[in-house]
Motif scaffolding. Structure first.
Motif, short mmCIF file in Angstrom:
data_model
loop_
_atom_site.label_atom_id
_atom_site.label_comp_id
_atom_site.label_asym_id
_atom_site.label_seq_id
_atom_site.Cartn_x
_atom_site.Cartn_y
_atom_site.Cartn_z
N MET A 1 27.00 13.64 36.85
CA MET A 1 28.20 14.38 36.50
C MET A 1 28.86 14.86 37.77
SD MET A 1 28.59 17.62 33.92
CE MET A 1 28.37 18.98 35.03
N ASN A 3 31.79 17.25 39.81
CA ASN A 3 32.11 18.68 39.71
C ASN A 3 33.30 18.95 38.82
OD1 ASN A 3 29.99 19.46 41.30
ND2 ASN A 3 31.15 19.33 43.19
N ILE A 5 35.55 18.03 35.19
CA ILE A 5 35.54 17.43 33.86
C ILE A 5 36.88 16.74 33.67
CG2 ILE A 5 35.52 17.95 31.39
CD1 ILE A 5 33.59 20.25 32.04
N THR A 9 34.87 12.43 30.55
CA THR A 9 33.59 13.14 30.51
C THR A 9 33.06 13.18 29.08
OG1 THR A 9 34.26 14.50 32.39
CG2 THR A 9 32.40 15.29 31.07
N LEU A 11 30.49 14.52 26.05
CA LEU A 11 29.92 15.79 25.66
C LEU A 11 28.52 15.61 25.11
CD1 LEU A 11 30.16 18.86 25.15
CD2 LEU A 11 31.22 18.30 22.95
N ASN A 29 22.64 19.61 32.60
CA ASN A 29 23.76 19.36 33.52
C ASN A 29 23.27 18.97 34.90
OD1 ASN A 29 26.16 19.67 31.93
ND2 ASN A 29 25.67 21.83 31.78
N ARG A 33 23.94 15.42 36.75
CA ARG A 33 24.49 15.39 38.11
C ARG A 33 23.64 14.50 39.00
NH1 ARG A 33 23.78 16.98 42.94
NH2 ARG A 33 21.85 18.12 42.50
N ASP A 38 28.53 11.07 33.89
CA ASP A 38 29.73 11.88 33.65
C ASP A 38 29.65 12.54 32.27
OD1 ASP A 38 32.23 13.03 33.88
OD2 ASP A 38 33.33 11.16 33.52
N TYR A 39 28.77 13.54 32.16
CA TYR A 39 28.58 14.29 30.93
C TYR A 39 28.61 15.78 31.23
CZ TYR A 39 26.80 9.97 28.81
OH TYR A 39 26.66 8.70 28.34
N ALA A 40 28.95 16.56 30.21
CA ALA A 40 28.83 18.01 30.25
C ALA A 40 27.99 18.42 29.05
CB ALA A 40 30.19 18.68 30.18
N TYR A 41 27.01 19.30 29.29
CA TYR A 41 26.10 19.76 28.24
C TYR A 41 26.38 21.23 27.98
CZ TYR A 41 21.68 20.39 25.70
OH TYR A 41 20.73 20.64 24.75
N LEU A 42 26.71 21.56 26.74
CA LEU A 42 27.05 22.93 26.35
C LEU A 42 26.17 23.38 25.20
CD1 LEU A 42 30.94 22.53 26.29
CD2 LEU A 42 29.56 23.54 28.11
#
Length: 78
Positions: A1, A3, A5, A9, A11, A29, A33, A38-42
């Motif tokens: 990932m 820096n 979004i 990106t 999810l 995350n 990285r 290219d992901y974001a974990y929430l």
């Protein structure tokens, strides 16, 4: 990932309640990285009563993947 979004990106997320204390976002995350993904974990606070609607929404948005905490796991398995 990276820096930043972007519209590309993907999810990833955690569903359950409570989840504010979870270290999963930091862990996943950092893993993304290090792997150059290219992901974001929430983390999303979702109770059992609203789990079906949340999962239906994730599917509709083509979210790449999610984890579910207890006791929501039991409801998801059913």
């Amino acid at each position: 990932m990276s820096n930043s979004i972007t519209g590309h990106t993907g999810l990833l997320c955690l569903l359950g309640s409570p989840v504010a204390h979870s270290i999963s976002p930091a862990m996943h995350n950092e893993a993304c990285r290090q792997l150059g993904l290219d992901y974001a974990y929430l983390a999303f606070d979702v109770d059992e009563e609203h789990l079906k609607e949340a999962v239906d929404g994730l599917k509709a948005m083509k979210v790449r993947g999610w984890n579910i905490t207890m006791p929501c796991k039991n409801k998801m398995c059913a």
